[in-house]
Design a protein around this motif. Structure first.
Motif, PDB file in Angstrom:
ATOM      1  N   GLU A   1      88.767   7.232  53.275  1.00  0.00           N
ATOM      2  CA  GLU A   1      88.816   7.765  51.916  1.00  0.00           C
ATOM      3  C   GLU A   1      90.248   7.734  51.392  1.00  0.00           C
ATOM      4  O   GLU A   1      91.214   7.813  52.150  1.00  0.00           O
ATOM      5  CB  GLU A   1      88.297   9.205  51.892  1.00  0.00           C
ATOM      6  CG  GLU A   1      86.834   9.350  52.238  1.00  0.00           C
ATOM      7  CD  GLU A   1      86.388  10.792  52.241  1.00  0.00           C
ATOM      8  OE1 GLU A   1      87.194  11.666  51.846  1.00  0.00           O
ATOM      9  OE2 GLU A   1      85.243  11.052  52.649  1.00  0.00           O
ATOM     10  N   LYS A   2      90.372   7.663  50.081  1.00  0.00           N
ATOM     11  CA  LYS A   2      91.687   7.629  49.447  1.00  0.00           C
ATOM     12  C   LYS A   2      92.446   8.920  49.720  1.00  0.00           C
ATOM     13  O   LYS A   2      91.888  10.012  49.691  1.00  0.00           O
ATOM     14  CB  LYS A   2      91.537   7.428  47.938  1.00  0.00           C
ATOM     15  CG  LYS A   2      92.860   7.205  47.216  1.00  0.00           C
ATOM     16  CD  LYS A   2      92.648   6.814  45.776  1.00  0.00           C
ATOM     17  CE  LYS A   2      93.984   6.486  45.117  1.00  0.00           C
ATOM     18  NZ  LYS A   2      93.813   6.051  43.712  1.00  0.00           N
ATOM     19  N   GLY A   3      93.750   8.775  50.000  1.00  0.00           N
ATOM     20  CA  GLY A   3      94.608   9.927  50.202  1.00  0.00           C
ATOM     21  C   GLY A   3      94.600  10.499  51.601  1.00  0.00           C
ATOM     22  O   GLY A   3      95.321  11.462  51.886  1.00  0.00           O
ATOM     23  N   ARG A   4      93.818   9.922  52.513  1.00  0.00           N
ATOM     24  CA  ARG A   4      93.715  10.451  53.872  1.00  0.00           C
ATOM     25  C   ARG A   4      94.822   9.874  54.765  1.00  0.00           C
ATOM     26  O   ARG A   4      95.296   8.751  54.568  1.00  0.00           O
ATOM     27  CB  ARG A   4      92.358  10.120  54.483  1.00  0.00           C
ATOM     28  CG  ARG A   4      91.181  10.645  53.710  1.00  0.00           C
ATOM     29  CD  ARG A   4      90.973  12.122  53.917  1.00  0.00           C
ATOM     30  NE  ARG A   4      90.293  12.395  55.176  1.00  0.00           N
ATOM     31  CZ  ARG A   4      90.098  13.630  55.655  1.00  0.00           C
ATOM     32  NH1 ARG A   4      90.564  14.670  54.997  1.00  0.00           N
ATOM     33  NH2 ARG A   4      89.448  13.814  56.781  1.00  0.00           N
ATOM     34  N   LEU A   5      95.206  10.654  55.767  1.00  0.00           N
ATOM     35  CA  LEU A   5      96.176  10.222  56.769  1.00  0.00           C
ATOM     36  C   LEU A   5      95.411  10.022  58.073  1.00  0.00           C
ATOM     37  O   LEU A   5      94.901  10.974  58.667  1.00  0.00           O
ATOM     38  CB  LEU A   5      97.258  11.293  56.928  1.00  0.00           C
ATOM     39  CG  LEU A   5      98.297  11.102  58.035  1.00  0.00           C
ATOM     40  CD1 LEU A   5      98.973   9.740  57.923  1.00  0.00           C
ATOM     41  CD2 LEU A   5      99.334  12.217  57.976  1.00  0.00           C
TER      42      LEU A   5
ATOM     43  N   GLU B   1     103.921  16.376  55.932  1.00  0.00           N
ATOM     44  CA  GLU B   1     104.235  17.058  54.678  1.00  0.00           C
ATOM     45  C   GLU B   1     104.599  16.056  53.582  1.00  0.00           C
ATOM     46  O   GLU B   1     104.182  16.196  52.430  1.00  0.00           O
ATOM     47  CB  GLU B   1     105.395  18.035  54.895  1.00  0.00           C
ATOM     48  CG  GLU B   1     105.036  19.243  55.743  1.00  0.00           C
ATOM     49  CD  GLU B   1     106.260  20.050  56.148  1.00  0.00           C
ATOM     50  OE1 GLU B   1     107.372  19.726  55.651  1.00  0.00           O
ATOM     51  OE2 GLU B   1     106.115  20.979  56.963  1.00  0.00           O
ATOM     52  N   THR B   2     105.385  15.039  53.952  1.00  0.00           N
ATOM     53  CA  THR B   2     105.846  14.058  52.961  1.00  0.00           C
ATOM     54  C   THR B   2     104.697  13.202  52.458  1.00  0.00           C
ATOM     55  O   THR B   2     104.573  12.947  51.252  1.00  0.00           O
ATOM     56  CB  THR B   2     106.953  13.177  53.566  1.00  0.00           C
ATOM     57  OG1 THR B   2     108.001  14.009  54.066  1.00  0.00           O
ATOM     58  CG2 THR B   2     107.521  12.232  52.519  1.00  0.00           C
ATOM     59  N   ILE B   3     103.833  12.741  53.357  1.00  0.00           N
ATOM     60  CA  ILE B   3     102.695  11.916  52.940  1.00  0.00           C
ATOM     61  C   ILE B   3     101.743  12.726  52.062  1.00  0.00           C
ATOM     62  O   ILE B   3     101.218  12.227  51.057  1.00  0.00           O
ATOM     63  CB  ILE B   3     101.969  11.318  54.162  1.00  0.00           C
ATOM     64  CG1 ILE B   3     102.826  10.201  54.769  1.00  0.00           C
ATOM     65  CG2 ILE B   3     100.594  10.776  53.781  1.00  0.00           C
ATOM     66  CD1 ILE B   3     102.245   9.555  55.997  1.00  0.00           C
ATOM     67  N   ASN B   4     101.531  13.987  52.405  1.00  0.00           N
ATOM     68  CA  ASN B   4     100.693  14.844  51.560  1.00  0.00           C
ATOM     69  C   ASN B   4     101.312  15.021  50.180  1.00  0.00           C
ATOM     70  O   ASN B   4     100.606  15.053  49.165  1.00  0.00           O
ATOM     71  CB  ASN B   4     100.501  16.213  52.227  1.00  0.00           C
ATOM     72  CG  ASN B   4      99.533  16.161  53.393  1.00  0.00           C
ATOM     73  OD1 ASN B   4      98.743  15.222  53.512  1.00  0.00           O
ATOM     74  ND2 ASN B   4      99.592  17.142  54.265  1.00  0.00           N
ATOM     75  N   LYS B   5     102.623  15.128  50.135  1.00  0.00           N
ATOM     76  CA  LYS B   5     103.324  15.304  48.862  1.00  0.00           C
ATOM     77  C   LYS B   5     103.198  14.043  48.004  1.00  0.00           C
ATOM     78  O   LYS B   5     102.943  14.105  46.804  1.00  0.00           O
ATOM     79  CB  LYS B   5     104.799  15.607  49.134  1.00  0.00           C
ATOM     80  CG  LYS B   5     105.597  16.019  47.912  1.00  0.00           C
ATOM     81  CD  LYS B   5     107.070  16.232  48.265  1.00  0.00           C
ATOM     82  CE  LYS B   5     107.231  17.338  49.295  1.00  0.00           C
ATOM     83  NZ  LYS B   5     108.667  17.592  49.612  1.00  0.00           N
ATOM     84  N   VAL B   6     103.352  12.886  48.645  1.00  0.00           N
ATOM     85  CA  VAL B   6     103.271  11.611  47.917  1.00  0.00           C
ATOM     86  C   VAL B   6     101.821  11.278  47.569  1.00  0.00           C
ATOM     87  O   VAL B   6     101.534  10.676  46.522  1.00  0.00           O
ATOM     88  CB  VAL B   6     103.905  10.482  48.766  1.00  0.00           C
ATOM     89  CG1 VAL B   6     103.702   9.130  48.099  1.00  0.00           C
ATOM     90  CG2 VAL B   6     105.386  10.753  48.977  1.00  0.00           C
TER      91      VAL B   6
ATOM     92  N   ASP C   1      94.643  13.535  59.572  1.00  0.00           N
ATOM     93  CA  ASP C   1      93.457  14.189  59.011  1.00  0.00           C
ATOM     94  C   ASP C   1      92.222  13.778  59.795  1.00  0.00           C
ATOM     95  O   ASP C   1      91.285  14.559  59.968  1.00  0.00           O
ATOM     96  CB  ASP C   1      93.255  13.771  57.551  1.00  0.00           C
ATOM     97  CG  ASP C   1      94.380  14.240  56.646  1.00  0.00           C
ATOM     98  OD1 ASP C   1      94.856  15.373  56.832  1.00  0.00           O
ATOM     99  OD2 ASP C   1      94.792  13.463  55.767  1.00  0.00           O
ATOM    100  N   GLU C   2      92.251  12.524  60.246  1.00  0.00           N
ATOM    101  CA  GLU C   2      91.117  11.958  60.970  1.00  0.00           C
ATOM    102  C   GLU C   2      91.653  11.000  62.019  1.00  0.00           C
ATOM    103  O   GLU C   2      92.670  10.326  61.796  1.00  0.00           O
ATOM    104  CB  GLU C   2      90.180  11.231  60.001  1.00  0.00           C
ATOM    105  CG  GLU C   2      88.810  10.929  60.546  1.00  0.00           C
ATOM    106  CD  GLU C   2      87.854  10.465  59.454  1.00  0.00           C
ATOM    107  OE1 GLU C   2      86.714  10.928  59.450  1.00  0.00           O
ATOM    108  OE2 GLU C   2      88.267   9.636  58.627  1.00  0.00           O
ATOM    109  N   ILE C   3      90.977  10.933  63.160  1.00  0.00           N
ATOM    110  CA  ILE C   3      91.407  10.068  64.255  1.00  0.00           C
ATOM    111  C   ILE C   3      90.346   9.007  64.520  1.00  0.00           C
ATOM    112  O   ILE C   3      89.149   9.303  64.523  1.00  0.00           O
ATOM    113  CB  ILE C   3      91.647  10.886  65.540  1.00  0.00           C
ATOM    114  CG1 ILE C   3      92.838  11.829  65.357  1.00  0.00           C
ATOM    115  CG2 ILE C   3      91.888   9.976  66.738  1.00  0.00           C
ATOM    116  CD1 ILE C   3      93.032  12.801  66.506  1.00  0.00           C
ATOM    117  N   ILE C   4      90.805   7.774  64.736  1.00  0.00           N
ATOM    118  CA  ILE C   4      89.938   6.679  65.161  1.00  0.00           C
ATOM    119  C   ILE C   4      90.391   6.278  66.560  1.00  0.00           C
ATOM    120  O   ILE C   4      91.507   5.799  66.744  1.00  0.00           O
ATOM    121  CB  ILE C   4      90.023   5.474  64.200  1.00  0.00           C
ATOM    122  CG1 ILE C   4      89.592   5.889  62.789  1.00  0.00           C
ATOM    123  CG2 ILE C   4      89.177   4.316  64.706  1.00  0.00           C
ATOM    124  CD1 ILE C   4      89.801   4.810  61.733  1.00  0.00           C
ATOM    125  N   ILE C   5      89.535   6.507  67.558  1.00  0.00           N
ATOM    126  CA  ILE C   5      89.886   6.178  68.947  1.00  0.00           C
ATOM    127  C   ILE C   5      89.476   4.744  69.243  1.00  0.00           C
ATOM    128  O   ILE C   5      88.330   4.355  69.008  1.00  0.00           O
ATOM    129  CB  ILE C   5      89.189   7.124  69.939  1.00  0.00           C
ATOM    130  CG1 ILE C   5      89.636   8.571  69.707  1.00  0.00           C
ATOM    131  CG2 ILE C   5      89.508   6.721  71.373  1.00  0.00           C
ATOM    132  CD1 ILE C   5      88.963   9.569  70.623  1.00  0.00           C
TER     133      ILE C   5
END
Length: 352
Positions: free
Chosen positions: A26-30, A177-182, A201-205
């Protein structure tokens, strides 16, 4: 979905680096791509970036199929493991590089670079060259350089691998914090579980070119769905003859078990809380881990690992102790099954 991989395959000779890989973001996810060395995670990242070409499959970014687009036209920022800064350029010029390539005017470049230098907290260091910076500062510059052209997607390949442990911990929090801000959609590759759990936010193993499990850090940790995930996540040890442990019976089809140290409570024999559910063990070794002690135990021929607080009464090597095992993950070739200690059913116990 903002990023989609559909049935991606990639071989290097006989090595299958990506084996029918499919996932969406999804857009905006880390997102953290987590796996051991050789699991295919970096190959997947490079395929998204356009630095590797898949043998088959489809890559979609922001609704557009990008398989045939060169890397420079995909709107992607890439942060390399070794920073890849231009050593003869200043901090300012390194960050401005992508904007110069885009032929942006000087006023815009000055404003954008100034904005990014403030974002990464390196005001006053604009004229320094990479060799005059610490590892953490160089990584921040590489991050800012990747962000400068306003990419749609940010990819980071083992971004903390070349940094010492203390700075690495500080940078994890800073990066999140920086990626969330951007607000930019980001994917980072790591083999470090702690790093993935703390940042993503989510992990892909990944494992042997395949996707093993996708989920939030908490969900993956508490509910592994494949044998590999159960063994890979956490400080897990394999137990073959789990039916010898008090409160557990061999279940048909499940030949082995995974036990995590937090599933084990060790006490002095005269301090045991659930004597009907506990059993005797012997302390074989003790390791100091900074904020805790790691105990190596032998329980009826089964070797376990447990943690012990520094505030608790100390144990000695060779001491007989009371061992309470709360739960196990049983597994076979395809499935994972969580079981609780049967002797504790109906009793009040703590939950991990």
């Amino acid at each position: 979905m903002y990023v989609e991989l559909q049935n991606i395959n990639k071989k290097f000779g006989a090595y299958q680096a990506a084996d029918n890989v499919s996932f969406s973001i999804e857009k905006g996810r880390l997102i953290g791509l987590l796996g051991p060395s050789g699991s295919g995670k970096t190959t997947i990242l490079r395929i998204i970036a356009g630095l590797e070409t898949p043998d088959s499959g489809t890559i979609i970014i922001n609704g557009q199929r990008v398989n045939d687009l060169p890397a420079s036209d995909r709107g992607i920022g890439f942060v390399f493991q070794n920073y890849a800064l231009f050593r003869y350029m200043t901090v300012f010029d390194n960050i401005a590089f992508g904007l110069e390539v885009q032929k942006k005017d000087k006023g815009y470049i000055n404003d954008r670079v100034g904005e990014l230098i403030r974002l990464i907290g390196l005001e006053g260091l604009e004229k320094r060259r990479p060799h005059q910076l610490s590892g953490g500062q160089r990584q921040r510059v590489a991050f800012a350089r990747a962000l400068a052209p306003n990419p749609h997607l940010l990819l980071l390949d083992e971004p903390f691998a070349a940094i010492d442990a203390k700075v690495r911990k500080e940078l994890r929090s800073w990066l999140r914090e920086t990626i969330n801000k951007v607000g930019i959609t980001s994917i980072f590759v790591t083999h470090d579980q702690e790093e993935a759990v703390e940042v993503a936010d989510e992990i892909i193993i990944t494992n042997q070119g395949r996707i093993e499990q996708i989920g939030t850090p908490v969900n993956i940790y508490k509910n592994p769905t494949t044998p590999f995930a159960a063994k890979f996540i956490g400080e897990s040890i394999e137990v073959e003859d789990y039916g010898r442990l008090h409160g557990f019976e061999n279940e048909k089809g499940y030949t082995k078990a995974v036990l995590r140290p937090e599933f084990v409570r060790v006490t002095k024999i005269d301090q045991e809380i659930y004597p009907y559910a506990s059993e005797r063990g012997v302390v074989e070794d003790i390791f100091f881990r900074g904020n805790m002690l790691e105990l190596r135990l032998n329980v009826g021929g089964v070797r376990l690992v447990a943690y012990r607080s520094l505030e608790d009464d100390p144990f000695a090597v060779g001491e007989e102790v009371s061992v309470l095992i709360y739960r196990l993950y049983l597994y076979n070739d395809h499935q994972v099954h969580l079981v609780e200690n049967a002797s504790l059913k109906g009793e009040q116990t703590f939950v991990i």
